[in-house]
Design a protein around this motif. Structure first.
Motif, PDB file in Angstrom:
ATOM      1  N   CYS A   2       0.831  -1.197   0.000  1.00 25.38           N
ATOM      2  CA  CYS A   2       0.000   0.000   0.000  1.00 25.38           C
ATOM      3  C   CYS A   2       0.871   1.255   0.000  1.00 25.38           C
ATOM      4  CB  CYS A   2      -0.915  -0.009   1.228  1.00 25.38           C
ATOM      5  SG  CYS A   2      -1.995   1.428   1.343  1.00 25.38           S
ATOM      6  N   GLU A   3       0.536   2.209  -0.850  1.00 27.58           N
ATOM      7  CA  GLU A   3       1.281   3.459  -0.909  1.00 27.58           C
ATOM      8  C   GLU A   3       0.929   4.388   0.255  1.00 27.58           C
ATOM      9  OE1 GLU A   3       0.566   5.297  -4.650  1.00 27.58           O
ATOM     10  OE2 GLU A   3       2.022   4.053  -5.715  1.00 27.58           O
ATOM     11  N   GLU A   4      -0.342   4.332   0.689  1.00 24.57           N
ATOM     12  CA  GLU A   4      -0.780   5.237   1.758  1.00 24.57           C
ATOM     13  C   GLU A   4      -0.415   4.745   3.157  1.00 24.57           C
ATOM     14  OE1 GLU A   4      -2.839   6.029  -1.898  1.00 24.57           O
ATOM     15  OE2 GLU A   4      -2.866   4.168  -0.708  1.00 24.57           O
ATOM     16  N   ASP A   5      -0.298   3.438   3.310  1.00 24.14           N
ATOM     17  CA  ASP A   5       0.022   2.849   4.614  1.00 24.14           C
ATOM     18  C   ASP A   5       0.949   1.664   4.377  1.00 24.14           C
ATOM     19  OD1 ASP A   5       0.167   1.577   7.048  1.00 24.14           O
ATOM     20  OD2 ASP A   5      -1.969   1.719   7.491  1.00 24.14           O
ATOM     21  N   PHE A   6       2.226   1.851   4.624  1.00 20.77           N
ATOM     22  CA  PHE A   6       3.229   0.848   4.289  1.00 20.77           C
ATOM     23  C   PHE A   6       3.058  -0.469   5.037  1.00 20.77           C
ATOM     24  CE2 PHE A   6       6.929   3.618   2.505  1.00 20.77           C
ATOM     25  CZ  PHE A   6       6.119   3.951   1.430  1.00 20.77           C
ATOM     26  N   GLU A   7       2.206  -0.498   6.058  1.00 19.73           N
ATOM     27  CA  GLU A   7       2.016  -1.747   6.799  1.00 19.73           C
ATOM     28  C   GLU A   7       1.099  -2.726   6.073  1.00 19.73           C
ATOM     29  OE1 GLU A   7       0.785  -0.985  10.792  1.00 19.73           O
ATOM     30  OE2 GLU A   7       2.827  -0.496  11.454  1.00 19.73           O
ATOM     31  N   HIS A   8       0.389  -2.254   5.066  1.00 16.87           N
ATOM     32  CA  HIS A   8      -0.581  -3.114   4.377  1.00 16.87           C
ATOM     33  C   HIS A   8       0.002  -3.682   3.078  1.00 16.87           C
ATOM     34  CE1 HIS A   8      -3.465  -1.076   7.055  1.00 16.87           C
ATOM     35  NE2 HIS A   8      -4.161  -2.197   6.920  1.00 16.87           N
TER      36      HIS A   8
END
Length: 256
Positions: free
Chosen positions: A46-52
């Motif tokens: 995920c670009e917005e949330d690197f944890e996903h």
């Protein structure tokens, strides 16, 4: 419609573990690549949330995944790599594709790249002019319908991504196949057909870039080999099918 199944696995991986997670999946991917039940796979972040992360795996079927891959000798090594991250899975499900599908305009269709209806009209006009003068192919086209070249132009246009004009005015794939039944096309005739349509493509001014011509020739080879098969004595007509849709294959057009 494809019978393949797409499995999606959503992970939430703490950022401090992301490097080891990616390394583990890089190793685990070798087992996916070796499985005859796996069509392709991709791990996206995920670009917005690197944890996903989302892992997409296309299987030949759900059963092949569960009863094939998971019971195969490949699975233990795959599981050993990903086991530390199973607790981080938020979703793991199988999905079937629907009829809602298509491509965007970022990559032009072969039809548009070739020049549209006018280009395919020039192609078939030049081609059948050559065919009717060719000693090997002319006998196959004795008594040719004066609109035949126009119909083939519609067919090729639709095959290469243009409007469904052939389907709407003539029929689907079965209609085209029916025109070859019982004609006994030989391999030398097929090869001459392939050579002449390439000559006609040059004469008609179709693009000469490597990507277009490789895709163009790939369809010509596929289509003419089917024509030989369906023209044979033991061929049975296929069930009604839509006109095939060809694409760029391995190499999209170079757009510098």
């Amino acid at each position: 419609m494809t019978a393949h199944t797409v499995e999606y696995i959503r992970y939430r991986i703490p950022e401090q573990k992301s490097a080891e997670f990616l390394a583990a999946y890089t190793r685990a991917a070798a087992q996916l690549a070796a499985s005859p039940h796996c069509t392709d796979y991709e791990l996206a972040r995920c670009e917005e949330d690197f944890e996903h992360f989302i892992l997409r795996i296309t299987w030949t079927s759900t059963e092949d995944h569960i009863e094939g891959f998971r019971t195969s000798e490949l699975f233990p090594d795959f599981l050993a790599e990903i086991r530390p991250y199973i607790s981080h899975i938020e979703e793991m499900r199988h999905y079937k594709p629907t009829a809602v599908r298509g491509t965007g305009a970022s990559v032009p269709t072969l039809y548009a790249w070739a020049g549209g209806a006018e280009a395919f009209g020039r192609l078939t006009s030049a081609f059948y002019d050559k065919v009717l003068k060719d000693d090997l192919l002319a006998p196959l086209f004795e008594g040719l319908d004066p609109h035949h070249a126009e119909h083939v132009a519609l067919w090729l246009g639709e095959v290469f991504g243009g409007p469904p004009a052939y389907s709407e005015t003539q029929g689907g794939h079965g209609h085209m196949v029916a025109k070859h039944m019982g004609r006994g096309i030989t391999e030398p005739q097929r090869r001459r057909w392939v050579n002449l349509i390439q000559d006609a493509a040059d004469e008609a001014g179709l693009p000469t870039d490597a990507e277009f011509r490789s895709a163009f020739l790939a369809y010509v080879e596929w289509g003419t080999r089917l024509a030989v098969y369906f023209s044979g004595p033991d061929a049975a007509p296929p069930a009604e099918q839509p006109v095939p849709r060809w694409n760029w294959g391995a190499a999209p057009p170079y757009q510098g």
